[in-house]
Design a protein around this motif. Structure first.
Motif, PDB file in Angstrom:
ATOM      1  N   ASN A 111       0.869  -1.187   0.000  1.00  0.00           N
ATOM      2  CA  ASN A 111       0.000   0.000   0.000  1.00  0.00           C
ATOM      3  C   ASN A 111       0.902   1.232   0.000  1.00  0.00           C
ATOM      4  O   ASN A 111       1.542   1.536   0.999  1.00  0.00           O
ATOM      5  CB  ASN A 111      -0.902  -0.021   1.234  1.00  0.00           C
ATOM      6  N   GLU A 164     -15.699  -5.556  -0.485  1.00  0.00           N
ATOM      7  CA  GLU A 164     -14.778  -4.696  -1.225  1.00  0.00           C
ATOM      8  C   GLU A 164     -15.409  -3.330  -1.484  1.00  0.00           C
ATOM      9  O   GLU A 164     -16.385  -3.229  -2.223  1.00  0.00           O
ATOM     10  CB  GLU A 164     -14.419  -5.314  -2.580  1.00  0.00           C
ATOM     11  N   PRO A 165     -14.866  -2.268  -0.907  1.00  0.00           N
ATOM     12  CA  PRO A 165     -15.361  -0.930  -1.224  1.00  0.00           C
ATOM     13  C   PRO A 165     -14.844  -0.421  -2.568  1.00  0.00           C
ATOM     14  O   PRO A 165     -15.389   0.523  -3.133  1.00  0.00           O
ATOM     15  CB  PRO A 165     -14.830  -0.080  -0.080  1.00  0.00           C
ATOM     16  N   ALA A 166     -13.763  -1.030  -3.047  1.00  0.00           N
ATOM     17  CA  ALA A 166     -13.147  -0.678  -4.329  1.00  0.00           C
ATOM     18  C   ALA A 166     -12.491  -1.942  -4.866  1.00  0.00           C
ATOM     19  O   ALA A 166     -12.185  -2.863  -4.096  1.00  0.00           O
ATOM     20  CB  ALA A 166     -12.107   0.435  -4.148  1.00  0.00           C
ATOM     21  N   GLY A 221      -4.322   5.774  -2.702  1.00  0.00           N
ATOM     22  CA  GLY A 221      -5.039   4.908  -3.632  1.00  0.00           C
ATOM     23  C   GLY A 221      -4.140   4.015  -4.468  1.00  0.00           C
ATOM     24  O   GLY A 221      -4.634   3.195  -5.248  1.00  0.00           O
ATOM     25  N   ARG A 266      -9.629  -4.151  -3.083  1.00  0.00           N
ATOM     26  CA  ARG A 266      -9.419  -3.713  -1.701  1.00  0.00           C
ATOM     27  C   ARG A 266     -10.359  -4.523  -0.812  1.00  0.00           C
ATOM     28  O   ARG A 266     -11.456  -4.076  -0.452  1.00  0.00           O
ATOM     29  CB  ARG A 266      -9.660  -2.204  -1.547  1.00  0.00           C
ATOM     30  N   ASP A 312      -6.074  -1.489   3.871  1.00  0.00           N
ATOM     31  CA  ASP A 312      -5.843  -0.040   3.860  1.00  0.00           C
ATOM     32  C   ASP A 312      -5.441   0.595   5.189  1.00  0.00           C
ATOM     33  O   ASP A 312      -5.500   1.812   5.332  1.00  0.00           O
ATOM     34  CB  ASP A 312      -7.092   0.671   3.318  1.00  0.00           C
ATOM     35  N   CYS A 331     -10.626   2.311   2.708  1.00  0.00           N
ATOM     36  CA  CYS A 331     -11.073   1.059   2.102  1.00  0.00           C
ATOM     37  C   CYS A 331     -11.068  -0.080   3.111  1.00  0.00           C
ATOM     38  O   CYS A 331     -11.277  -1.243   2.735  1.00  0.00           O
ATOM     39  CB  CYS A 331     -10.173   0.691   0.914  1.00  0.00           C
ATOM     40  N   TRP A 387     -14.115   2.432   6.599  1.00  0.00           N
ATOM     41  CA  TRP A 387     -15.233   2.120   5.706  1.00  0.00           C
ATOM     42  C   TRP A 387     -16.155   1.083   6.334  1.00  0.00           C
ATOM     43  O   TRP A 387     -17.392   1.211   6.261  1.00  0.00           O
ATOM     44  CB  TRP A 387     -14.688   1.619   4.369  1.00  0.00           C
TER      45      TRP A 387
END
Length: 429
Positions: A19, A50-52, A23, A55, A142, A149, A153
């Motif tokens: 990471n 997964e928020p994205a 992003g 991730r 994250d 993420c 979140w």
């Protein structure tokens, strides 16, 4: 057949979950899917969120034998900070097991804790055991950036998964720390807050050869010099006071709470565990100004890593404002409040007892983390969070505090095995 905790740790290290922040991430998906497979093989139903893209977070709940008891959360992040292979003496994502250590990025931050947790859960399954209370598991994305993420979140969008949780355990605590033959085990009960800040100096652009009293670079460096030279006052939080008293007694050191600096100086190697948490800190870390040597720019910016203790945020911000030169403004770019969990609780007592069961000579002390973890996210749900990732560490030739984010990161195999036994005792007690 139980799973080997060192092998579990090595397997997790081999997933590159770098990471870089902002992003820019390799993603946690493969590591999360591996965790989910181990949980499924252990009779636990995982949920992947997964928020994205890529991730990935893994959540699960293991029902306890007594549903009237409050639940406990075990949380570990799957992402790691970057590692430049050219700087390492081994492949940072090789996950080698040799010379009594598991080698690789994330070995102590914090795939070790993830591996110990998985080993314990699998052991329960193979031995037909269950914990007394519900154990909620969260393997998150994250943490090494902002948690947008990951934990933050999850707290904002999936808080129901943490229903009934009263306390949480995670990284940065319960590792052995040898001081002249005395083994301290600091359990994290507090964290300084994070208030990352951007300073902007605005002035008059012009030619570098001409007098310019409105040079924003000058205003900015003047401000930074003032901030760097400022010493914040000592603030004794309950956690830090308890550490000083407990460590001082164990080490035979005079403790004078009216002269904290002198007390810390007498603690010897143990000073490193407390010296950064008796004050707030405001550290300049990033500078940006100009584009050509003979041009005075119209603006100049800097970033500060500001760390605050409980009850000090407003005072620190006011102090920074008083140190700004004319033409310099500030803005918060990330603010997470300090957190502190109580020491006088059955949770802390159970952690201490689990450590002493495996190491009768253990001296247990609370301590405050100088940095921060995902505890800041879960505390928003009213969950008391503790740094409890138990490890028994070598007394020579191994600098545990240099491992996290450092080069040639590694964790001792026997330390992992010790930690898994302690976790088992705590979670089933």
């Amino acid at each position: 057949m139980t799973l080997d905790v060192a092998q579990l740790c090595a397997q997790l290290i081999r997933f590159d979950t770098t990471n870089r922040g902002g992003g820019d991430s390799a993603g946690e998906r493969e590591a999360a899917e591996h965790v989910a497979t181990v949980l499924s093989d252990s009779g636990v139903q995982p949920t992947l969120l997964e928020p994205a893209p890529r991730r990935t977070n893994v959540l699960a709940r293991i029902p306890g034998t007594d549903p009237t008891l409050p639940a406990v959360l075990v949380q570990a992040h799957l992402d790691v900070v970057p590692a430049d292979p050219a700087e390492w003496s081994f492949d940072p994502f090789g996950g080698e097991i040799r010379d009594g250590f598991v080698h690789g990025r994330g070995a102590v931050d914090m795939k070790d804790m993830a591996a110990m947790t998985l080993a314990v859960v699998h052991r329960w399954h193979t031995e037909g055991r269950r914990p007394r209370r519900d154990v909620v598991l969260a393997f998150v994305a994250d943490e090494e950036d902002l948690g947008a993420c990951g934990a933050h979140w999850l707290v904002e969008h999936h808080a129901r998964h943490f229903a009934g949780v009263q306390a949480a355990i995670s990284e940065s605590g319960a590792f052995s720390y040898d001081v002249d033959g005395v083994r301290l085990y600091p359990i994290g009960t507090a964290e300084r807050g994070t208030s990352h800040m951007k300073l902007t100096a605005t002035g008059r652009a012009g030619h570098g050869s001409r007098r310019n009293p409105d040079n924003p670079v000058t205003a900015l460096v003047t401000t930074l010099a003032r901030i760097a030279a400022h010493q914040h006052p000592v603030v004794l939080t309950p956690t830090v006071e308890a550490f000083l008293v407990g460590a001082g007694k164990a080490l035979g050191v005079e403790v004078d709470l009216d002269d904290v600096d002198a007390t810390i100086a007498r603690l010897g190697p143990a000073a490193k565990l407390v010296e950064n948490t008796v004050r707030c800190s405001t550290t300049p870390t990033v500078l940006n100004a100009g584009y050509k040597v003979n041009v005075i720019p119209g603006t100049a910016t800097a970033q500060l890593d500001v760390r605050t203790l409980p009850g000090t945020v407003d005072e620190v911000l006011a102090t920074i404002d008083s140190l700004l030169a004319p033409g310099v403004t500030r803005e918060l770019i990330n603010h997470q409040a300090p957190v502190e969990a109580p020491v006088d609780t059955p949770w802390f007592t159970a952690m201490a007892e689990a450590l002493r069961d495996e190491d009768p000579s253990a001296v247990i002390v609370p301590y405050c983390l100088g940095g921060g973890t995902d505890a800041k996210a879960f505390s928003r749900l009213g969950i008391h969070s503790y740094g409890f990732s138990p490890l028994l560490l070598p007394t020579e030739g191994y600098d545990y505090r240099a491992m996290a984010h450092g080069i040639d990161e590694r964790v001792p195999v026997d330390g992992l095995e010790f930690g898994a036994r302690v976790l088992d005792r705590f979670l089933t007690s």
